[in-house]
Design a protein around this motif. Sequence first.
Motif, mmCIF file in Angstrom:
data_model
loop_
_atom_site.group_PDB
_atom_site.id
_atom_site.type_symbol
_atom_site.label_atom_id
_atom_site.label_comp_id
_atom_site.label_asym_id
_atom_site.label_seq_id
_atom_site.Cartn_x
_atom_site.Cartn_y
_atom_site.Cartn_z
ATOM 1 N N GLU A 83 0.715 -1.269 0.194
ATOM 2 C CA GLU A 83 -0.030 -0.166 0.152
ATOM 3 C C GLU A 83 0.922 1.220 -0.152
ATOM 4 O O GLU A 83 0.657 2.014 -0.690
ATOM 5 C CB GLU A 83 -0.897 -0.015 1.263
ATOM 6 N N GLU A 94 -4.914 6.744 -5.887
ATOM 7 C CA GLU A 94 -5.400 6.118 -4.472
ATOM 8 C C GLU A 94 -6.345 7.032 -3.928
ATOM 9 O O GLU A 94 -7.155 6.717 -3.155
ATOM 10 C CB GLU A 94 -4.169 6.350 -3.505
ATOM 11 N N GLU A 97 -9.675 5.703 -5.329
ATOM 12 C CA GLU A 97 -9.769 4.584 -4.741
ATOM 13 C C GLU A 97 -10.745 4.712 -3.449
ATOM 14 O O GLU A 97 -11.441 4.097 -3.236
ATOM 15 C CB GLU A 97 -8.627 3.681 -4.564
ATOM 16 N N HIS A 128 -5.953 4.186 4.069
ATOM 17 C CA HIS A 128 -5.957 3.064 3.282
ATOM 18 C C HIS A 128 -6.037 1.614 4.013
ATOM 19 O O HIS A 128 -6.622 0.756 3.648
ATOM 20 C CB HIS A 128 -4.894 3.188 2.137
ATOM 21 N N GLU A 132 -9.396 0.419 3.241
ATOM 22 C CA GLU A 132 -9.298 -0.570 1.868
ATOM 23 C C GLU A 132 -8.896 -1.814 2.331
ATOM 24 O O GLU A 132 -9.338 -2.800 2.082
ATOM 25 C CB GLU A 132 -8.260 0.126 1.031
HETATM 26 ZN ZN LIG Z 1 -4.677 2.196 -1.529
#
Ligand SMILES: [Zn+2]
Length: 229
Positions: A83, A94, A97, A128, A132
């Motif tokens: 990441e 990103e 995302e 993230h 994520e």
């Molecule tokens: Zn990411």
Amino acid sequence: MTYNKEHKADRIGWIRAVVLGANDGIVSTSSLIVGVAASNVASQNLFIVGLAALVAGALSMAAGEYVSVSSQSDIELAELSIEKDHLANNWELEIQELAAIYEKRGLQTELSLIVATKLMESDALGSHARDELGITDLSQSNPLQAAWVSALSFSTGAIIPLISIMIFSMTNLIPAVVIISLLALVLLGCLSAWLGGTPKKLASIRILFWGSIAMFSSIFVGHWFNIAS
Ligand SMILES: [Zn+2]
């Protein structure tokens, strides 16, 4: 930055480890003791059996927890490193995302983009990781600490039936160990329910049910292999 939700999750993990260790210590050691006692062995042998069960169980729990936490931590570190790489090379992508994740959760497109941009400005890797990858705790749990906690809670549970061997005579040892261990299990169930803020009755019944099955199965097996007969 931390949130209340993460603290609660941490606490649940901790309670789970301690309760599991103590529960395992009580159930496996007392089951072994009553099982062997049902086959009519001498009480000093029974104590050695119980002590061996405590040591073996505690070390096995420690090893299991160490391996489990270490591999979990390895996986998370690998994921985070990928990441980090993504963030270093595709910043704009990103943001998109992260924004898409928030849009999926119900935010409007423009708002999710603003949220994603702001979150990335303050803690890109953290947001993230959380949104994520589902990694809520970046501080990484310590495998050695997890191992010690498990070994210690197992031993605390296992010592309860072990002390019963020293107190009670062989004639009433089996009912004594069963009753004391089941009482300890109910107390443990109540304690874990209280710590986790869940219904006490349900936790106690659950723990009592499985504990009884383990102990009575062992007694049955012990009777079957009764060495005196
Ligand atoms: Zn990411």
